[in-house]
Write a protein that holds these residues in place. Structure first.
Motif, short mmCIF file in Angstrom:
data_model
loop_
_atom_site.label_atom_id
_atom_site.label_comp_id
_atom_site.label_asym_id
_atom_site.label_seq_id
_atom_site.Cartn_x
_atom_site.Cartn_y
_atom_site.Cartn_z
N ILE A 1 0.66 -1.16 0.16
CA ILE A 1 -0.13 0.15 0.05
C ILE A 1 0.72 1.08 0.01
O ILE A 1 1.60 1.37 0.79
N SER A 2 0.77 2.18 -0.99
CA SER A 2 1.47 3.36 -0.97
C SER A 2 0.57 4.50 -1.42
O SER A 2 1.15 5.43 -2.37
N VAL A 3 -0.65 4.51 -1.09
CA VAL A 3 -1.58 5.54 -1.37
C VAL A 3 -1.08 6.91 -0.42
O VAL A 3 -0.45 6.72 0.70
N PRO A 4 -1.71 8.11 -0.59
CA PRO A 4 -1.56 9.01 0.26
C PRO A 4 -1.83 8.85 1.83
O PRO A 4 -2.90 8.01 1.84
N GLU B 1 -3.15 5.60 14.73
CA GLU B 1 -3.44 4.70 13.60
C GLU B 1 -2.55 3.39 13.50
O GLU B 1 -3.15 2.27 13.23
N GLU C 1 -3.22 9.87 4.49
CA GLU C 1 -4.53 9.89 5.28
C GLU C 1 -5.40 8.81 4.98
O GLU C 1 -6.57 8.45 5.45
N TYR C 2 -5.09 8.13 3.58
CA TYR C 2 -6.06 6.99 3.28
C TYR C 2 -5.40 5.84 3.64
O TYR C 2 -6.03 4.75 3.28
N VAL D 1 -1.38 -1.45 -4.33
CA VAL D 1 -2.22 -0.40 -4.14
C VAL D 1 -1.43 1.07 -4.28
O VAL D 1 -0.93 1.11 -3.11
N GLY D 2 -1.53 1.82 -5.22
CA GLY D 2 -0.75 3.01 -5.18
C GLY D 2 0.18 3.26 -6.30
O GLY D 2 0.03 3.04 -7.48
N ILE D 3 1.65 3.38 -5.92
CA ILE D 3 2.31 3.63 -7.24
C ILE D 3 2.67 2.25 -8.05
O ILE D 3 2.89 1.23 -7.42
N TRP E 1 -6.04 2.64 -7.83
CA TRP E 1 -6.75 3.30 -6.51
C TRP E 1 -7.19 4.62 -6.74
O TRP E 1 -6.54 5.60 -7.48
N LYS F 1 -13.63 4.49 8.21
CA LYS F 1 -12.54 3.75 8.89
C LYS F 1 -13.07 2.81 9.73
O LYS F 1 -12.24 2.05 10.08
N LYS G 1 -6.32 -1.57 6.62
CA LYS G 1 -7.45 -2.16 7.51
C LYS G 1 -8.21 -3.09 6.55
O LYS G 1 -8.34 -4.35 6.97
N LYS G 2 -8.75 -2.74 5.45
CA LYS G 2 -9.25 -3.80 4.38
C LYS G 2 -8.49 -4.95 4.07
O LYS G 2 -8.84 -5.89 4.13
N TYR H 1 -14.25 -1.24 8.93
CA TYR H 1 -13.61 -2.35 8.52
C TYR H 1 -13.28 -3.05 9.64
O TYR H 1 -12.34 -2.87 10.21
N TYR I 1 -4.76 4.27 6.34
CA TYR I 1 -5.30 3.34 7.56
C TYR I 1 -6.41 2.51 6.63
O TYR I 1 -6.54 1.49 7.07
N LEU I 2 -7.25 3.29 6.12
CA LEU I 2 -8.68 2.56 5.39
C LEU I 2 -8.12 1.25 4.55
O LEU I 2 -8.50 0.35 4.70
#
Lengths: 515, 470
Positions: free
Chosen positions: A120-123, A152, A125-126, B18-20, B39, B54, A132-133, B57, A128-129
């Protein structure tokens, strides 16, 4: 001439947009281009460079902003057209790459229920979500994103541990699972050494040196830099130790971190001392004797960490140390053309842990080492963009990466900074780390060459000499190839040392001779 | 504690990125299995909604949702009979009138619903004329949503105590669902018409259609609606806006029994003629079938799956399985669609009817790929129909075991709408629907596509996060 184009509800990841911005800046008659999502930070950046537009107030993080500044009106249209093309090129390419565009983790899991790890490499603030998923779905996670709050992080790790899942991160740049490098990591042969690392480049350096010394690793578990803080309590490192202890392929365990919070240090060391396998511990800058009290093997540097682990694993003597007379010879030749007033070291680092290690040893020998991330808070630079005396900079720190890619990917600020340092007549040595491997720039040495040559010439013009010392963190099997990177550096007159520690030792020797 | 990690060490690595994107490319270049997720940030800027997301989940929510989709998947609707509403629907009094959608008071009802209410009062003989009926409607009538009485009604969805209703039983869970019989197109009660011809037809339905169908069903025994709907989906219906196949299949099932009843040939022929001339006759069977499938999901604590969607022409409302009895409403949207000659968007009522229960259960718009013939309503191509269905897989939990789509390689229809996914993806459920004239009594003026307001889902999500046991 300025123009701002806003495209509502059009999302691109920041890395793609930075690439496009960089490309667009090279177009003719273009003064400045920013292509970014409408986050608060990005909007502020735009205002900072005088892109003011009322419409920006209504722009949100899902909206794309294209801000163009050109010399004349004609170029505006041309440039915006070209940027639109760059954006759509990407779209078409990605469409063609997948049968159905997967837009969520849940959908991806539906497509591939057997997946076992989510990166996971999203910004932040997102993050955590998304994490968790993935954890709820029973998947291990490498969380590359930073800007995740410590609460978090704690929540996620508590949950992960309750399910026996790895939650590597946040801000976990480096991991190698089942011989597969994840994010920023090197191609390391399979071997008997298992690493749990709270430091990205630290883990990269140790694993690369293990490979250089002829051994290999079983697993490299990243924990993220805050794992050993009071709040997190080493949750992932403890899980990592237990996993490696139970892993039949792991014979030796290596732990790497900045010195932990006191209570956590004890917890980790107690656990490690009960481990049925030899454990080598390196708390960067920590007190070795604390570790040794628990009958564990302590190492003073990243290099020594690798050396001790390999000695345990392969039952043979290993050394990266250069023969003293050889070192003398190099130092003599480097100093021979320096002028009397040259005395300062400037370290321009892309790797945070490598930066710390350099400061640590240089501070021992010379006292005050200035930095944006100093070991001693009295040595904080007034202006992080202006070096003072002996200065070692971590270019990967937030201030330099805002709205930009990490210096391991984007060398532009390091080049600029090197040119700035070359104007300073009191500088004698520039220290560089060249981090290769997956995730990094395709040719980091090559990207620095021209600037290194120019900087050296600046000194020559003044009848001076600039000593540039570098070490390449990586292996022969990396896509950039260790020996090729070293050859390029040497060709530009850079002294290439086999490890960051050795590079620092040489710098120390040279500076010592100048005093 | 580390068993899962040791398992990971012995498995082949299979990554979701997910992401880069370059991380994914690096893995592919090393021949490591990797799936890249394109994403996007959650499609909302509302901080309350994001923090609700948040908190939702958790294992409890996953467990509850699995339970709910299992209930939906196991649903087995059978048509078991017909009866008079007040005799078979528990709690229905003489003064009760049921309507489509979430609760709405007389003063807020849209034109077609008001018209249908007046028609219903006249049909019941509660008032001598329209003026009288209007007085009654504004003071003496208890209005309730059909959904509160195990019933569903298309368009205005007016159901009065004397109306005959289909009785559908969910064999697996034993619950019953009800719906009136479909009156056909044109000037009909469900579009708000209440003239003499409407009342005459309703009386005929009660006096002849009802007893003949009731008797023939008794002769025939129950009819398996799950099988009928599954077949209809393979014959070009999506069982909301296209019911040609379902109606035909039903006709084939029941015609021999109709012939065997002890009514006159003329009466029986009229019944067969009536069914045959109304392509939407099957809608009033697919709707209670869907309702009977969805109702057992209500009250499964912690579930974020949508259990009901319904509109009353004023409000669009949804309910979720985890919050029994709570409606989350927002203004009913306009329908985008194709209008019959002489009509335009200016003539249209806002979105109306309980028929969206079909989408809720995974058919209707969600099965659009099965019904390429109706994409014309939105001026689209058959490939659009496939795209609509494909999109719905992104907001649903599972694929139906029984309802399949030939054009998608017999993939099951997207089933179990997850409020969380709707919010995250910004993809709203797609609904096929008819469009009523905004004035009472004019009838249908077109058909098209509509989606619920995002606000319904945001409200539901925030309430879920407050009430779910963490």
């Amino acid at each position: 001439m300025d123009k701002i184009i806003i495209r509502k509800n059009t999302y691109y990841d920041s890395v793609s947009l930075m690439t496009i911005s960089e490309k667009a800046k090279l177009l003719s008659n273009v003064t400045d281009v920013v292509v970014s999502m409408g986050t608060e930070t990005n909007k502020e950046l735009l205002r900072d460079i005088n892109f003011n537009d009322e419409r920006l107030n209504d722009v949100g993080p899902n909206d794309l902003i294209i801000a163009i500044r050109t010399e004349d009106e004609k170029s505006i249209e041309e440039t915006s057209k070209k940027i639109e093309n760059m954006l759509t090129e990407k779209e078409i390419k990605s469409e063609a790459g997948e049968d159905i565009k997967v837009t969520s983790i849940q959908y991806a899991i539906k497509q591939n229920p057997d997946s076992n790890l989510v990166i996971i490499s999203v910004p932040g603030e997102y993050a955590y979500l998304e994490t968790k998923k993935a954890l709820v779905a029973g998947k291990h996670v490498t969380l590359f994103s930073d800007n995740v709050t410590i609460d978090e992080e704690n929540d996620l790790k508590e949950y992960a541990v309750s399910k026996g899942l790895l939650m590597m991160g946040p801000d976990c740049g480096t991991a190698i699972i089942n011989n597969v490098p994840l994010a920023f990591a090197n191609a390391i042969p399979r071997g008997p050494i298992g690493i749990v690392g709270a430091s990205g480049t630290g883990s990269q350096e140790v694993s690369s040196l293990i490979a250089r010394a002829g051994s290999g690793i079983s697993q490299l578990i990243g924990t993220g830099g805050r794992d050993l803080s009071e709040k997190i309590g080493g949750k992932m490192m403890l899980l990592g130790i237990e996993a490696l202890e139970n892993d039949p392929d792991t014979k030796i365990i290596v732990l790497i971190s900045k010195p932990p919070a006191a209570s956590v240090m004890e917890k980790i060391l107690v656990r490690a001392s009960k481990c049925s396998k030899p454990v080598v511990v390196h708390f960067i800058g920590g007190d070795k004797s604390v570790v040794e009290k628990y009958k564990l093997t302590a190492a003073k540097s990243l290099e020594e960490t690798a050396v001790k682990a390999v000695e345990f694993a392969e039952q043979k003597k290993v050394s990266f140390t250069i023969d003293e007379s050889e070192l003398e010879k190099i130092a003599n030749s480097e100093t021979s053309r320096m002028s009397k007033n040259q005395k300062y070291i400037r370290g321009l680092y892309s790797g945070g842990t490598l930066c710390d290690e350099s400061m640590l040893f240089l501070q021992k020998s010379f006292g005050r080492i200035f930095s944006n991330t100093p070991l001693d808070k009295n040595c904080k630079l007034n202006d992080n963009r202006v070096s003072e005396k002996d200065t070692i900079i971590d270019l990967g720190d937030d201030e330099f990466t805002k709205g930009k890619a990490h210096p391991m990917i984007d060398p532009s600020y390091r080049r600029l900074r090197l040119m700035i340092e070359s104007k300073d007549t009191e500088v004698s040595i520039v220290l560089l780390d060249i981090v290769i491997g997956y995730g990094s720039h395709p040719d980091p040495a090559g990207s620095m060459l021209e600037t290194v040559v120019t900087a050296k010439k600046e000194f020559e013009k003044r009848g001076q000499y600039l000593s540039v010392i570098a070490s390449v963190c990586g292996t022969e099997a990396d896509p950039q190839v260790l020996s090729k990177q070293e050859a390029k550096l040497r060709e530009a007159g850079v002294v290439c040392m086999p490890s960051n520690f050795q590079a620092v030792m040489l710098a120390e020797k040279i500076k010592g001779m100048l005093l | 504690m580390s068993k899962n990690v040791i398992d990971l060490f012995s498995q082949e690595l299979s990554v979701i990125n997910v992401g880069i994107e370059s991380f994914h490319k690096d893995l592919i270049s090393q021949n490591v299995h990797s799936l890249h997720v394109y994403w996007k940030p959650p499609a909302t800027n509302n901080k309350d909604v994001i923090s609700a997301l948040k908190s939702l989940y958790t294992d409890d929510v996953e467990e509850a949702n699995r339970k709910v989709v299992e209930i939906i998947s196991n649903g087995h609707p059978k048509l078991i009979g017909l009866g008079i509403a007040k005799d078979v629907i528990p709690g229905l009094t003489e003064k009760t009138i049921l309507h489509a959608g979430p609760p709405v008071t007389w003063d807020r009802m849209c034109g077609p619903m008001r018209g249908a209410v007046l028609g219903g009062i006249l049909y019941e003989g509660l008032a001598k004329d329209v003026n009288d009926a209007e007085k009654l409607a504004s003071s003496k009538i208890d209005f309730h949503p059909c959904h509160h009485f195990h019933a569903v009604g298309p368009m205005a969805g007016i159901l009065t105590p004397s109306m005959p209703v289909w009785i559908v039983k969910n064999e697996t869970y034993g619950n019953l669902a009800y719906a009136t019989m479909n009156e056909g197109l044109g000037k009909v009660l469900r579009f708000g018409a209440f003239g003499p011809e409407v009342i005459v037809r309703l009386n005929w339905m009660q006096d002849e259609l009802y007893p003949i169908l009731k008797q023939s069903l008794e002769l025939k025994g129950s009819i398996d609606l799950r099988v009928l709907i599954a077949q209809a989906l393979q014959m070009g219906d999506e069982c909301h806006n296209r019911n040609k196949a379902l109606t035909s299949l039903f006709y084939r099932e029941l015609a021999p029994a109709i012939v065997k009843t002890d009514f006159s040939n003329e009466q029986k022929a009229k019944v067969l003629e009536f069914i045959n001339s109304n392509d939407h006759f099957g809608l009033n069977l697919s709707m209670p079938a869907a309702k009977s499938i969805m109702e057992p999901t209500e009250g499964i604590d912690n579930s974020t799956i949508v259990s009901t969607m319904a509109r009353n022409g004023t409000d669009f409302g949804i309910r979720v399985a985890g919050l029994k009895g709570q409606w989350f409403t927002a203004a009913s949207p306009k329908v985008k669609g194709l209008y019959f000659p002489g009509y335009s968007e200016n003539d249209a009522a806002l979105d109306l009817g309980d028929s969206v229960i079909t989408e809720t259960s995974g058919i209707g718009g969600f099965a659009m790929a099965a019904a390429p013939a109706i994409v014309g309503f939105v001026g689209g191509k058959p490939s659009d129909a496939i795209n609509y269905t494909e999109k719905m897989y992104h907001i649903t939990m599972v694929e139906s075991r029984f309802f399949q789509i030939p054009a998608l390689g017999f993939r099951g229809t997207p089933t179990g709408i997850d409020v969380r996914k709707v919010i995250e993806t910004g993809i709203l459920p797609i609904i096929n629907t008819g469009i009523a004239h905004k004035d009472a009594g004019v009838g249908q003026v077109g058909a098209g596509l509509v989606s619920p307001p995002m606000e319904c889902f945001e409200k539901a999500l925030v309430s879920l996060s407050k009430e779910c046991k963490m």
